[in-house]
Scaffold this motif. Structure first.
Motif, PDB file in Angstrom:
ATOM      1  N   LEU A 114       0.832  -1.202   0.000  1.00  0.00           N
ATOM      2  CA  LEU A 114       0.000   0.000   0.000  1.00  0.00           C
ATOM      3  C   LEU A 114       0.868   1.253   0.000  1.00  0.00           C
ATOM      4  N   HIS A 115       1.862   1.295   0.866  1.00  0.00           N
ATOM      5  CA  HIS A 115       2.738   2.478   0.928  1.00  0.00           C
ATOM      6  C   HIS A 115       3.512   2.657  -0.383  1.00  0.00           C
ATOM      7  N   ALA A 116       3.982   1.575  -0.965  1.00  0.00           N
ATOM      8  CA  ALA A 116       4.692   1.672  -2.252  1.00  0.00           C
ATOM      9  C   ALA A 116       3.750   2.158  -3.344  1.00  0.00           C
ATOM     10  N   GLY A 117       2.508   1.669  -3.338  1.00  0.00           N
ATOM     11  CA  GLY A 117       1.535   2.118  -4.328  1.00  0.00           C
ATOM     12  C   GLY A 117       1.194   3.586  -4.175  1.00  0.00           C
ATOM     13  N   LEU A 118       1.042   4.032  -2.930  1.00  0.00           N
ATOM     14  CA  LEU A 118       0.754   5.450  -2.690  1.00  0.00           C
ATOM     15  C   LEU A 118       1.923   6.321  -3.135  1.00  0.00           C
ATOM     16  N   GLU A 119       3.142   5.859  -2.901  1.00  0.00           N
ATOM     17  CA  GLU A 119       4.321   6.604  -3.359  1.00  0.00           C
ATOM     18  C   GLU A 119       4.389   6.627  -4.891  1.00  0.00           C
ATOM     19  N   GLN A 120       4.073   5.501  -5.501  1.00  0.00           N
ATOM     20  CA  GLN A 120       4.066   5.423  -6.970  1.00  0.00           C
ATOM     21  C   GLN A 120       3.088   6.432  -7.568  1.00  0.00           C
ATOM     22  N   ARG A 121       1.876   6.496  -7.025  1.00  0.00           N
ATOM     23  CA  ARG A 121       0.888   7.424  -7.581  1.00  0.00           C
ATOM     24  C   ARG A 121       1.318   8.879  -7.348  1.00  0.00           C
ATOM     25  N   ARG A 122       2.002   9.150  -6.225  1.00  0.00           N
ATOM     26  CA  ARG A 122       2.510  10.516  -6.000  1.00  0.00           C
ATOM     27  C   ARG A 122       3.539  10.880  -7.074  1.00  0.00           C
TER      28      ARG A 122
END
Length: 175
Positions: A114-122
């Motif tokens: 989840l944290h990696a995905g949120l960073e990716q979208r940022r």
């Protein structure tokens, strides 16, 4: 397996069969509690295929990150951009899937994905994402509420003429 023994990386075309198999395992185990009806079997076998994931990886509006341990993939997150928010919200970025193999749930893999995905979208300058999960999937609901999401409404998943309620969540972006 301990989450520290896995690493998060972008999915590749070589991962597509693994992503399909993992998706089938998680979907059937999460949603089919009383047996497998033909409509559900057909949905799973039609939707979770190698070709389905190959197409997603070639779509610039999709991103898939996997958790890779020494043996293989134990989870993944899929972000989809330009998806209409089902309850009228302004975000057009969806976490369309966050699956972790059942034997690895609770080990931190979901949180790390989840944290990696949120960073990716940022990094892509995509909106704060929304997602929908089965309204009876209490472990998932609790997980999202603990990780910065708030309830944003209800929708449904429809299969074989039956509607199943889904809870919609919106990520509250702190910056």
């Amino acid at each position: 397996m301990n989450a520290t023994r896995s690493r998060i990386r972008p999915a590749t075309l070589d991962d597509c069969s693994c992503l399909a198999a993992l998706s089938i395992e998680v979907w059937l185990g999460t949603y089919l509690r009383q047996g497998v009806a033909a409509a559900f079997a057909d949905f799973v076998l039609d939707h979770f295929t190698r070709l389905h994931f190959e197409a997603a990886l070639q779509d610039p509006q999709e991103r898939i990150l996997v958790s890779q341990n020494q043996q293989g993939i134990d989870g993944y997150i899929r972000l989809s951009h330009n998806r209409a928010h089902p309850t009228g919200g302004v975000s057009c970025t969806e976490i369309s899937t966050l699956y972790v193999q059942p034997r690895h749930q609770g080990s931190g893999i979901g949180r790390r994905l989840l944290h990696a995905g949120l960073e990716q979208r940022r990094s892509l300058h995509w909106d704060a994402p929304w997602l929908a999960t089965n309204a009876e999937n209490h472990p998932a609901i609790e997980f999202y509420l603990r990780h910065g999401f708030c309830r944003a409404g209800m929708t449904h998943f429809q299969i074989d003429g039956q509607k199943y309620p889904n809870q919609v969540f919106q990520f509250v972006d702190a910056g």
